[in-house]
Design an enzyme around this catalytic site. Structure first.
Site, PDB file in Angstrom:
ATOM      1  N   ALA A  61      -4.395 -47.265 -10.262  1.00  0.00           N
ATOM      2  CA  ALA A  61      -4.468 -46.881 -11.666  1.00  0.00           C
ATOM      3  C   ALA A  61      -3.342 -45.880 -11.940  1.00  0.00           C
ATOM      4  O   ALA A  61      -2.807 -45.273 -11.014  1.00  0.00           O
ATOM      5  CB  ALA A  61      -5.814 -46.226 -11.938  1.00  0.00           C
ATOM      6  N   GLY A 100      -6.835 -49.105  -7.614  1.00  0.00           N
ATOM      7  CA  GLY A 100      -6.987 -50.191  -8.584  1.00  0.00           C
ATOM      8  C   GLY A 100      -6.176 -51.416  -8.205  1.00  0.00           C
ATOM      9  O   GLY A 100      -6.539 -52.541  -8.570  1.00  0.00           O
ATOM     10  N   GLU A 103      -8.226 -53.238  -5.907  1.00  0.00           N
ATOM     11  CA  GLU A 103      -9.392 -53.730  -6.664  1.00  0.00           C
ATOM     12  C   GLU A 103      -9.034 -54.978  -7.481  1.00  0.00           C
ATOM     13  O   GLU A 103      -9.840 -55.895  -7.609  1.00  0.00           O
ATOM     14  CB  GLU A 103      -9.942 -52.605  -7.550  1.00  0.00           C
ATOM     15  CG  GLU A 103     -10.626 -51.535  -6.697  1.00  0.00           C
ATOM     16  CD  GLU A 103     -11.004 -50.287  -7.462  1.00  0.00           C
ATOM     17  OE1 GLU A 103     -10.097 -49.663  -8.055  1.00  0.00           O
ATOM     18  OE2 GLU A 103     -12.195 -49.939  -7.480  1.00  0.00           O
ATOM     19  N   GLU A 123      -8.790 -43.288  -3.425  1.00  0.00           N
ATOM     20  CA  GLU A 123      -9.255 -42.465  -4.552  1.00  0.00           C
ATOM     21  C   GLU A 123      -9.826 -41.122  -4.129  1.00  0.00           C
ATOM     22  O   GLU A 123      -9.723 -40.138  -4.864  1.00  0.00           O
ATOM     23  CB  GLU A 123     -10.306 -43.240  -5.370  1.00  0.00           C
ATOM     24  CG  GLU A 123      -9.739 -44.348  -6.248  1.00  0.00           C
ATOM     25  CD  GLU A 123      -9.550 -45.678  -5.529  1.00  0.00           C
ATOM     26  OE1 GLU A 123      -9.605 -45.708  -4.276  1.00  0.00           O
ATOM     27  OE2 GLU A 123      -9.339 -46.693  -6.217  1.00  0.00           O
TER      28      GLU A 123
HETATM   29  N1  3HC Z   1       0.090 -43.414 -10.982  1.00  0.00           N
HETATM   30  C1  3HC Z   1       1.133 -42.790 -11.546  1.00  0.00           C
HETATM   31  N2  3HC Z   1       2.257 -42.456 -10.886  1.00  0.00           N
HETATM   32  C2  3HC Z   1       2.307 -42.776  -9.590  1.00  0.00           C
HETATM   33  C3  3HC Z   1       1.260 -43.422  -8.928  1.00  0.00           C
HETATM   34  C4  3HC Z   1       0.104 -43.755  -9.672  1.00  0.00           C
HETATM   35  N3  3HC Z   1      -0.923 -44.394  -9.129  1.00  0.00           N
HETATM   36  N4  3HC Z   1       1.611 -43.593  -7.628  1.00  0.00           N
HETATM   37  C5  3HC Z   1       2.838 -43.072  -7.495  1.00  0.00           C
HETATM   38  N5  3HC Z   1       3.264 -42.577  -8.670  1.00  0.00           N
HETATM   39  C6  3HC Z   1       4.567 -41.966  -8.957  1.00  0.00           C
HETATM   40  C7  3HC Z   1       4.814 -40.711  -8.146  1.00  0.00           C
HETATM   41  O1  3HC Z   1       4.288 -39.577  -8.810  1.00  0.00           O
HETATM   42  C8  3HC Z   1       6.319 -40.681  -8.059  1.00  0.00           C
HETATM   43  O2  3HC Z   1       6.785 -40.183  -9.279  1.00  0.00           O
HETATM   44  P1  3HC Z   1       8.128 -39.283  -9.323  1.00  0.00           P
HETATM   45  O3  3HC Z   1       9.214 -40.167  -8.778  1.00  0.00           O
HETATM   46  O4  3HC Z   1       8.255 -38.919 -10.757  1.00  0.00           O
HETATM   47  O5  3HC Z   1       7.848 -38.105  -8.430  1.00  0.00           O
HETATM   48  C9  3HC Z   1       6.696 -42.168  -8.006  1.00  0.00           C
HETATM   49  O6  3HC Z   1       5.556 -42.885  -8.506  1.00  0.00           O
HETATM   50  C10 3HC Z   1       6.993 -42.675  -6.609  1.00  0.00           C
HETATM   51  O7  3HC Z   1       5.928 -42.284  -5.763  1.00  0.00           O
HETATM   52  P2  3HC Z   1       6.201 -41.674  -4.313  1.00  0.00           P
HETATM   53  O8  3HC Z   1       7.306 -40.690  -4.377  1.00  0.00           O
HETATM   54  O9  3HC Z   1       4.899 -41.222  -3.797  1.00  0.00           O
HETATM   55  O10 3HC Z   1       6.728 -42.960  -3.538  1.00  0.00           O
HETATM   56  P3  3HC Z   1       6.401 -43.433  -2.065  1.00  0.00           P
HETATM   57  O11 3HC Z   1       7.131 -44.688  -1.875  1.00  0.00           O
HETATM   58  O12 3HC Z   1       6.608 -42.311  -1.104  1.00  0.00           O
HETATM   59  O13 3HC Z   1       4.823 -43.746  -2.044  1.00  0.00           O
HETATM   60  C11 3HC Z   1       2.773 -44.714  -2.789  1.00  0.00           C
HETATM   61  C12 3HC Z   1       4.311 -44.774  -2.823  1.00  0.00           C
HETATM   62  C13 3HC Z   1       2.256 -44.979  -1.390  1.00  0.00           C
HETATM   63  C14 3HC Z   1       2.266 -45.741  -3.746  1.00  0.00           C
HETATM   64  C15 3HC Z   1       2.317 -43.292  -3.210  1.00  0.00           C
HETATM   65  O14 3HC Z   1       2.964 -42.948  -4.417  1.00  0.00           O
HETATM   66  C16 3HC Z   1       0.837 -43.172  -3.463  1.00  0.00           C
HETATM   67  O15 3HC Z   1       0.078 -42.993  -2.526  1.00  0.00           O
HETATM   68  N6  3HC Z   1       0.437 -43.247  -4.749  1.00  0.00           N
HETATM   69  C17 3HC Z   1      -0.936 -43.030  -5.130  1.00  0.00           C
HETATM   70  C18 3HC Z   1      -1.777 -44.227  -4.856  1.00  0.00           C
HETATM   71  C19 3HC Z   1      -3.187 -43.995  -5.325  1.00  0.00           C
HETATM   72  O16 3HC Z   1      -3.765 -42.937  -5.138  1.00  0.00           O
HETATM   73  N7  3HC Z   1      -3.762 -45.006  -5.959  1.00  0.00           N
HETATM   74  C20 3HC Z   1      -5.092 -44.903  -6.460  1.00  0.00           C
HETATM   75  C21 3HC Z   1      -5.058 -44.399  -7.867  1.00  0.00           C
HETATM   76  S1  3HC Z   1      -6.673 -44.046  -8.503  1.00  0.00           S
HETATM   77  C22 3HC Z   1      -7.268 -45.560  -8.908  1.00  0.00           C
HETATM   78  O17 3HC Z   1      -6.651 -46.555  -8.675  1.00  0.00           O
HETATM   79  C23 3HC Z   1      -8.582 -45.525  -9.598  1.00  0.00           C
HETATM   80  C24 3HC Z   1      -9.218 -46.865  -9.661  1.00  0.00           C
HETATM   81  O18 3HC Z   1     -10.112 -47.039  -8.609  1.00  0.00           O
HETATM   82  C25 3HC Z   1      -9.958 -47.048 -10.953  1.00  0.00           C
END
Ligand code: 3HC
Length: 696
Positions: A61, A100, A103, A123
């Site tokens: 998400a 997500g 998911e 999450e």
């Molecule tokens: N939403 C918004 N921005 C995100 C994002 C997300 N889910 N994931 C990454 N970004 C952004 C980062 O903030 C970063 O922004 P910046 O360049 O402005 O600093 C950019 O994308 C690149 O991210 P990384 O520097 O972290 O790049 P990497 O290649 O090192 O890592 C990744 C990529 C493994 C995808 C890592 O970013 C990550 O772990 N992201 C979070 C994943 C996550 O937690 N997903 C679950 C979200 S909650 C959800 O899905 C709820 C659902 O169940 C309803």
């Protein structure tokens, strides 16, 4: 209309390609795009392929939307929409299919991935649970035990393991879209239709109360992992639709918690902290060969960190025997990695044979691009080393000191090239700990600072800029909150109550457990160093010196605040310490008072926040978020509070200032309210406002 989802019809197959760089987060435009394209596909295609454009499938998400009013369509609705499509829907995964993203894949009927793809439900790292069916679909596919492990750890699961778990159906090498299309075609050719995970039977029931209790204990106050277990429990007892509603409710409840706010603060700021506006466009110097002075625990840890990141490392020690001992430490750490399966034997051999060497001569550093001095913490020693480095190092080499307290300006002045000198403060064990303080001295050149940050990135550390002061950002703040704890001991609390209160707050260890681990002789040396300049108004406890004088330095001598038995984890309170404390209170005429855990936490945190505010006010840390990241990554501060200044914002700065002023009525030498805190409260602003660039 946005093209966050690109639509293409190839034969009978509709391709829905995510186009929302950098990580295809499932923001509003992507969700709308998925809905619209599914509608269209059902009018003209026989199967649907969902694939990520660019470097990844959906990484989850859009975290930036959390905390804002929700906008339809919701992610759970999209997953259900996909799952209930009359067409077979296939997902082809590459990069990271997280949260997500996974998911969505679980909502599709068939999943294929390339070998390097990783999937996961992270999450909990954001203070949340999967909120789009993850807790209801995953257990139906892989079982309850495995789901609990995957969801509560938030770990990334590699494609091979995902295949073994039946989480995905196939793994193939190739272009994700091409293998996805071929797979979709095979499904059509075989006449296979949709196959909904949500329609699989409920999984087996386990002892959920026990699993919940274990998650609470392990989470150190975090509520998300334990909540995930309750959501999975629902999956075992009810139908899918009720389960989804229940999961959604828990997810939305968690969205409103300070823990979610703290975790998301940590997520964005661990990325923001190394992006310094003043370094934009500044090229770091090239780094290949690294020198390390000192082969003790710290030097060896730094050498290992550099070797594992692919650098060529030369260690210099004072004589042949010390160089050999240093080599032994490096090889011991690396052997440990081989034993744990983290490093191949071949890589180990290559490192020890060609990439690492130790010498007793500074001349071995003539080709080093950067040298990190990790020698004894004494100015005279450091100055002598830097004079040697000045003599042997090539022009343009970066000269760094790993000092934790000493004045980097003074060290730099002992060379003819102060612009090349900076502090690189690692935390022990340096190959494990994530924090790196990049200490910028008065004359450090911008490209040298940029090189410090480039090294941090290469070592996969969180690099934080610090100005020069005694202890830099982290140790300076540590000294203050440790002093506050020492004062509480003199006033009636026991070290064990303080440790318990602070682990209750979420720290992995209490301050006195940490002191025992680090070695009490370190604090003793610092106290002796600072004694000549100590203000007469400062309260000083001497019982800790007496412990050291008796040769009790903590874990390494088997006795400190705790007594340690060989082969046992952790220690038991040392009664001698209690006796020493009581004797000192009696000498000073102090009548001990009772402290509740809440009082201990509040005072400890007020001391931390007050000093941190001073560190920001003096520009030692440029922004509050710099302090937060230092405490999170170097001092075990609980991530779910986001850092001390995020915690302070969430508690309310006016209350914190009022408490500091109340404490100052008794000890106005230690409790001097930070001027920045006063200005923030007067202006009705908080630390987050400063992070956004506001001033007071
Ligand atoms: N939403 C918004 N921005 C995100 C994002 C997300 N889910 N994931 C990454 N970004 C952004 C980062 O903030 C970063 O922004 P910046 O360049 O402005 O600093 C950019 O994308 C690149 O991210 P990384 O520097 O972290 O790049 P990497 O290649 O090192 O890592 C990744 C990529 C493994 C995808 C890592 O970013 C990550 O772990 N992201 C979070 C994943 C996550 O937690 N997903 C679950 C979200 S909650 C959800 O899905 C709820 C659902 O169940 C309803």
């Amino acid at each position: 209309m946005s093209d966050a989802i690109q639509y293409e019809l190839k034969g009978d197959i509709a391709i829905l390609r995510a186009n929302n760089p950098p990580v295809n987060a499932l923001g509003y435009d992507v969700r709308i795009g998925l809905m619209t394209c599914m509608d269209r596909a059902e009018t003209e295609a026989k199967a649907v392929l969902i694939v990520g454009g660019g470097r990844t499938f959906f990484a989850g998400a859009d975290i930036k939307e959390f905390g804002k009013p929700p906008r339809e369509p919701s992610l759970p609705d999209i997953c259900t929409r996909i799952e209930r499509s009359p067409l077979p829907v296939i997902s082809s995964l590459h990069g990271t299919a997280l949260g997500g993203g996974l998911e969505i894949a679980l909502g599709t009927h068939y999943r294929i991935a390339i070998q390097s793809a990783k999937v996961g439900l992270p999450e909990v790292h954001l203070g949340l649970i999967p909120g789009a069916g993850g807790t209801q679909r995953l257990p139906r596919l892989v079982g309850v035990e495995k789901s609990i492990e995957i969801i509560t750890s938030g770990r990334q699961v590699g494609a091979a393991e995902a295949l073994e778990l039946d989480l995905i159906d196939e793994v193939q090498e190739g272009d994700p879209e091409a293998i996805g299309l071929a797979y979709a075609q095979r499904i059509l050719d075989a006449g296979k239709g949709p196959r909904a995970v949500g329609e699989l039977p409920c999984p087996e029931v386990i002892d959920f109360d026990a699993a919940y209790d274990a998650a609470i204990k392990k989470g150190r106050g975090q509520i998300a992992p334990a909540t995930a277990i309750r959501a999975i429990e629902v999956c075992c007892h009810t139908g899918f639709d009720v389960g989804i509603q229940s999961e959604r409710q828990m997810f939305t409840d968690l969205l409103k918690t300070p823990q979610r706010e703290g975790m998301i603060h940590a997520f964005f700021n661990e990325r923001a902290v190394s992006k310094l506006p003043e370094l934009k466009g500044v090229e770091p110097r090239a780094l290949k060969a690294i020198g390390v002075i000192g082969g003790g625990t710290m030097g060896a840890g730094i050498a290992v960190a550099a070797l594992l990141a692919g650098f060529d490392v030369t260690m210099v020690e004072r004589d042949g025997a010390a160089a050999e001992a240093g080599t032994g430490r490096v090889s011991g750490i690396l052997q440990g990695s081989v034993t744990r399966g983290k490093l191949s034997q071949a890589k180990y051999d290559a490192i020890m044979e060609t990439e690492f060497r130790a010498s007793d001569s500074y001349d071995a550093l003539s080709n080093a691009d950067l040298v990190i001095e990790a020698a004894f913490e004494e100015m005279g020693v450091k100055k002598a080393i830097f004079a040697e480095l000045d003599r042997v190092c090539k022009k343009g080499a970066v000269l760094a000191s790993n000092t934790s307290y000493l004045d980097v300006n003074e060290i730099a002045a002992s060379t003819s090239r102060p612009a090349d000198v900076l502090g690189l403060h690692f935390f022990s064990p340096a190959h494990v700990m994530k924090l790196l303080e990049v200490v910028v001295a008065d004359q450090t050149a911008p490209e040298v600072v940029a090189t410090g940050f480039a090294l941090g990135k290469a070592l996969r550390k969180i690099a934080v800029r610090s100005g020069v002061c005694d202890g830099f950002i982290g140790n300076r703040i540590l000294k203050t909150y440790r002093t506050c704890a020492d004062h509480m001991i003199m006033d009636g609390a026991s070290p064990y109550e303080i440790d318990k209160a602070m682990t209750g707050f979420g720290f992995a260890m209490g301050p006195y457990e940490v002191a025992d681990l680090a070695g009490l002789d370190i604090g003793w040396a610092t106290r002796k160093r600072l004694a000549p300049t100590r203000d007469v108004h400062e309260r000083v406890a001497t019982y800790a010196d007496k412990m050291c004088e008796a040769g009790n330095f903590g874990q390494k001598t088997g006795k400190g605040y705790y007594v340690y038995e060989a082969g046992k984890r952790g220690g038991t309170p040392n009664p001698d310490v209690t006796a020493l404390i009581e004797a000192e209170r009696a000498d000073l005429g102090i009548t001990p008072q009772n402290f509740t855990h809440e009082e201990i936490q509040r005072r400890y945190m007020c001391a931390m926040v007050n000093e941190a505010a001073m560190v920001v006010d003096e520009s030692i840390a440029r922004r509050p978020l710099d302090v937060d990241m230092v405490l999170l990554f170097g001092y075990g501060f609980p991530r779910h509070w986001g850092g001390p200044l995020k915690w302070a914002d969430m508690q309310g700065l006016d209350g914190i200032l009022a408490d500091i002023k109340r404490y100052a009525e008794v000890d106005d030498f230690f409790w001097q309210p930070s001027a920045l805190l006063e200005r923030l409260v007067a202006a009705g602003k908080n630390f987050e406002d400063l992070n956004k660039g506001e001033t007071v």
